[in-house]
Design an enzyme around this catalytic site. Structure first.
Site, short mmCIF file in Angstrom:
data_model
loop_
_atom_site.label_atom_id
_atom_site.label_comp_id
_atom_site.label_asym_id
_atom_site.label_seq_id
_atom_site.Cartn_x
_atom_site.Cartn_y
_atom_site.Cartn_z
N CYS A 65 56.36 31.74 20.91
CA CYS A 65 55.10 32.10 21.54
C CYS A 65 54.95 33.61 21.62
O CYS A 65 55.77 34.36 21.07
CB CYS A 65 55.03 31.51 22.95
SG CYS A 65 55.42 29.74 23.02
N LEU A 113 52.80 28.54 20.85
CA LEU A 113 52.95 27.76 19.63
C LEU A 113 53.80 26.56 20.00
O LEU A 113 54.99 26.70 20.29
CB LEU A 113 53.62 28.59 18.53
CG LEU A 113 53.94 27.85 17.23
CD1 LEU A 113 52.67 27.37 16.55
CD2 LEU A 113 54.74 28.74 16.28
N ALA A 114 53.20 25.39 20.03
CA ALA A 114 53.88 24.19 20.55
C ALA A 114 54.88 23.68 19.53
O ALA A 114 54.53 23.36 18.40
CB ALA A 114 52.85 23.12 20.88
N GLU A 120 63.42 29.71 21.35
CA GLU A 120 64.04 28.39 21.44
C GLU A 120 65.44 28.52 22.02
O GLU A 120 66.20 29.42 21.63
CB GLU A 120 64.14 27.73 20.06
CG GLU A 120 62.84 27.59 19.31
CD GLU A 120 61.89 26.57 19.92
OE1 GLU A 120 62.32 25.78 20.79
OE2 GLU A 120 60.70 26.58 19.52
N ASP A 137 62.36 23.24 26.70
CA ASP A 137 63.47 24.14 26.98
C ASP A 137 63.06 25.24 27.96
O ASP A 137 63.90 25.79 28.66
CB ASP A 137 64.03 24.75 25.69
CG ASP A 137 62.98 25.46 24.85
OD1 ASP A 137 61.78 25.21 25.04
OD2 ASP A 137 63.37 26.27 23.98
N SER A 193 65.65 30.00 7.87
CA SER A 193 65.78 31.14 6.95
C SER A 193 67.24 31.60 6.88
O SER A 193 67.98 31.52 7.86
CB SER A 193 64.90 32.30 7.42
OG SER A 193 65.23 33.50 6.76
N GLY A 194 67.62 32.14 5.72
CA GLY A 194 68.98 32.65 5.53
C GLY A 194 69.17 34.08 5.99
O GLY A 194 70.21 34.68 5.70
#
Length: 613
Positions: A2, A51-52, A79, A102, A377-378
């Site tokens: 978000c 951003l859900a 997250e 969370d 992503s790496g």
């Protein structure tokens, strides 16, 4: 994932400033297209754009908890991957939960443990908690700096936000850029706290900033631990494999469509293979995406950084793991579109000057967002495992400066050559870099008993994990969140970072190649072509039409005789760029063109007050 913002003012009644909080929050709309919320009390205003990703119906923010002594409110971005374990622990301690998010776990964790909740979190996060019991604001950023977080102290409190644009929307904050800000822009050392804008600083990674009536207090809750490594080679490879498997499993948790970014290199291919194995056990196929350029494979020419095109390796991986793959193919018109350039600058708040490597990343993310909301992503594997070419370059190893600056490449050569001679003298970038390097070295711990070579390579790793990777993480976050895409970075899990950082360099390169530990730990999910491939960085177009279009745009710019960009840029240098032969123009000169155009558009968009004395 978000956008957060807020204002603490102990001499203000912020209930009258709701319009300012709303303006600050609106700057985060692209980061959070799904929901908006604000919270106002006499001395605090909080704003959130959502951003859900998890618990779509009930994750509204700002989120509050009522206690007998006062209300606590949180705005949270990111997250927490171990939130389920923490929720179980908190329930055993008597906490009740109204959501499955969370965010509520972090807030309840703060109620239980105070700011020490940060020590228990595994994830990527930037959050602020207003504690009505003490009238204090606590700002916390994740250990590696994956999620951006900025603040600006004021006479009676602080203004903060996920990005500087949120802070700049507050009338208290001037839009000033001075020589100190510009020095770092062209130096590429990632000075701690730098934001370009005067009096706006980052909340440092692994740091807690507390704001009360007595001012600001800062505490570091995490830094790279340094110690010996007792595991043998077989155990080390197995540990890396176990850690990565667990990390990917955790980071695939979401209530929205997920995918993997795939370049055909070792890092992204390993994640794609691990994700495919995990999802395959659930009867699902992994979705993968890559960026490519029209006719690049057919006309590819090896350069100083790239030996091979990505496309053949991408195809091998997609076939090997059975992914549902999509190539996002771009042409010079896509990459040079001024509106795309302005979108990238608006996302980053700075004229970064990375040209097609920024615009192509933004366009890739925009294409992915039409089908997925979360991507793995790496990013950061090269910093963790030691993958860059300069790790193996003797000149870079011996140089008394940052390794990525010691290694000659188009991105680091002539970074400020387009600036006016007077400004170059005022900036004195080379001495600034030397000062930053000395400061960085002073923070690197020494482990007793290490050989000179091992100590040198620990220094390399530390500089990359505390400086270089932060530039890349910021770029990744801003470009992805500008289109409402959450990009997760499994190689930044602090457990993996700590373990590999303390593994000897001789073990990281035990097979005589870069990233030996990663290659052997993930070989079971990789095609042989990727196992054998040499490191290749993020791709860049080789089409001369790209350069020609830049020259056309610079010609139009030069026609604006009074534009403020010429307070920074040398007009004759720009004319020389325009006159260069596009067919033989080297990448370094092309990068200078991109830097000039970024500066031009950034000035138009932000109208900064430039203080150059």
């Amino acid at each position: 994932m978000c956008g957060i913002t807020g204002w603490v003012g102990f001499d203000h009644d912020l209930r009258r400033e709701g319009h300012v909080i709303e303006a600050m929050t609106s700057t985060m709309a692209l980061r959070g297209p799904d929901d908006v919320g604000t919270y106002l009390e006499p001395h605090v205003g909080l704003g959130h754009r959502r951003l859900a990703i998890i618990d779509l119906p009930l994750g509204h923010q700002p989120m509050t908890v009522q206690t007998p002594a006062g209300t606590l409110a949180i705005v949270y971005s990111g997250e927490t991957y171990n939130f389920r374990e923490l929720r179980t622990e908190l329930r055993s301690l008597g906490h009740e939960f109204a959501t499955d998010s969370d965010t509520e776990v972090v807030l309840r964790g703060y109620v239980q443990w105070g700011a020490e909740v940060a020590d228990r979190l595994n994830g990527m996060y930037a959050f602020a908690i207003w504690d009505g019991r003490t009238e204090e604001l606590t700002m916390v950023r994740d250990r590696l700096g994956i999620k951006p977080f900025y603040f600006s102290p004021t006479a009676d409190g602080v203004v903060f936000g996920s990005e500087p644009k949120a802070i700049l929307a507050n009338p208290l904050i001037p839009h000033t850029v001075d020589l100190d800000g510009l020095r770092e822009l062209f130096a590429m050392t990632k000075a701690p706290g730098w934001s370009l804008w005067r009096n706006i600083s980052e909340v440092e990674p692994g740091t807690i900033v507390t704001v009360g009536r007595d001012g600001l207090r800062t505490r570091t809750y995490w830094s790279l631990p340094a110690h010996g490594h007792d595991d043998d080679l077989e155990t080390s490879v197995a540990t890396v494999r176990e850690l990565l498997t667990d990390i990917v499993d955790r980071q695939l948790v979401a209530d929205v469509p997920r995918c993997v970014l795939l370049s055909g290199g070792l890092d992204s291919s390993a994640l794609t293979g691990l994700a495919a194995a995990r999802l395959g056990s659930e009867g699902q196929r992994v979705h993968s995406y890559s960026v490519d350029f029209a006719e690049q494979e057919e006309n590819f020419t090896p350069d100083e950084m790239r030996d091979t095109p990505d496309s053949p390796f991408v195809r091998d991986v997609a076939a090997h793991v059975g992914s549902m793959h999509r190539d996002v193919v771009l042409n010079p018109a896509d990459l040079t579109d001024p509106e795309v350039r302005r979108a990238v600058i608006g996302a980053r708040d700075i004229p970064a000057g990375l040209g097609d490597m920024d615009t192509s990343l933004y366009l890739l993310f925009r294409a992915i967002r039409s089908e997925s909301t979360v991507a793995l992503s790496g990013e950061s594997a090269d910093e963790v495992f030691g993958g860059y070419r300069w790790f193996f370059d003797e000149n870079a190893r011996a140089a008394d400066t940052f390794p990525w600056l010691a290694f000659s490449s188009a991105m680091t050569r002539d970074r400020h050559a387009m600036l006016s001679g007077d400004l170059q003298r005022r900036l004195d970038v080379e001495n600034y870099i030397a000062d930053q390097y000395a400061s960085a070295l002073a923070t690197i711990p020494v482990v007793d008993g290490e050989s000179d070579d091992e100590r040198r390579m620990r220094r390399f790793s530390h500089l990359h994990l505390t400086r270089f990777v932060r530039m890349l993480l910021d770029r990744k976050d801003r470009a992805s969140m500008a289109v409402g895409l959450e990009v997760r970075v499994p190689f930044c899990d602090h457990r993996l970072v700590e373990y590999v950082y303390n593994t000897p360099w001789s073990m990281k390169t035990f097979d005589g190649r870069e990233k030996s530990l990663l290659r052997h730990a993930t070989s079971h999910v990789l095609p042989q072509s990727v196992i054998d491939r040499t490191k290749s960085p993020y791709p860049s177009t080789q089409d001369t039409k790209y350069t020609q279009t830049l020259q056309d745009q610079l010609t139009d710019m030069v026609g604006e005789r009074d534009h403020e960009v010429f307070a920074l840029v040398d007009r004759d240098a720009v004319s020389a760029m325009i006159a260069a032969d596009a067919a033989t123009c080297d990448t370094g000169l092309r990068n200078q063109m991109d830097r000039v155009l970024d500066l031009y558009h950034w000035i138009d968009m932000y109208s900064p007050e430039l203080v150059l004395d």
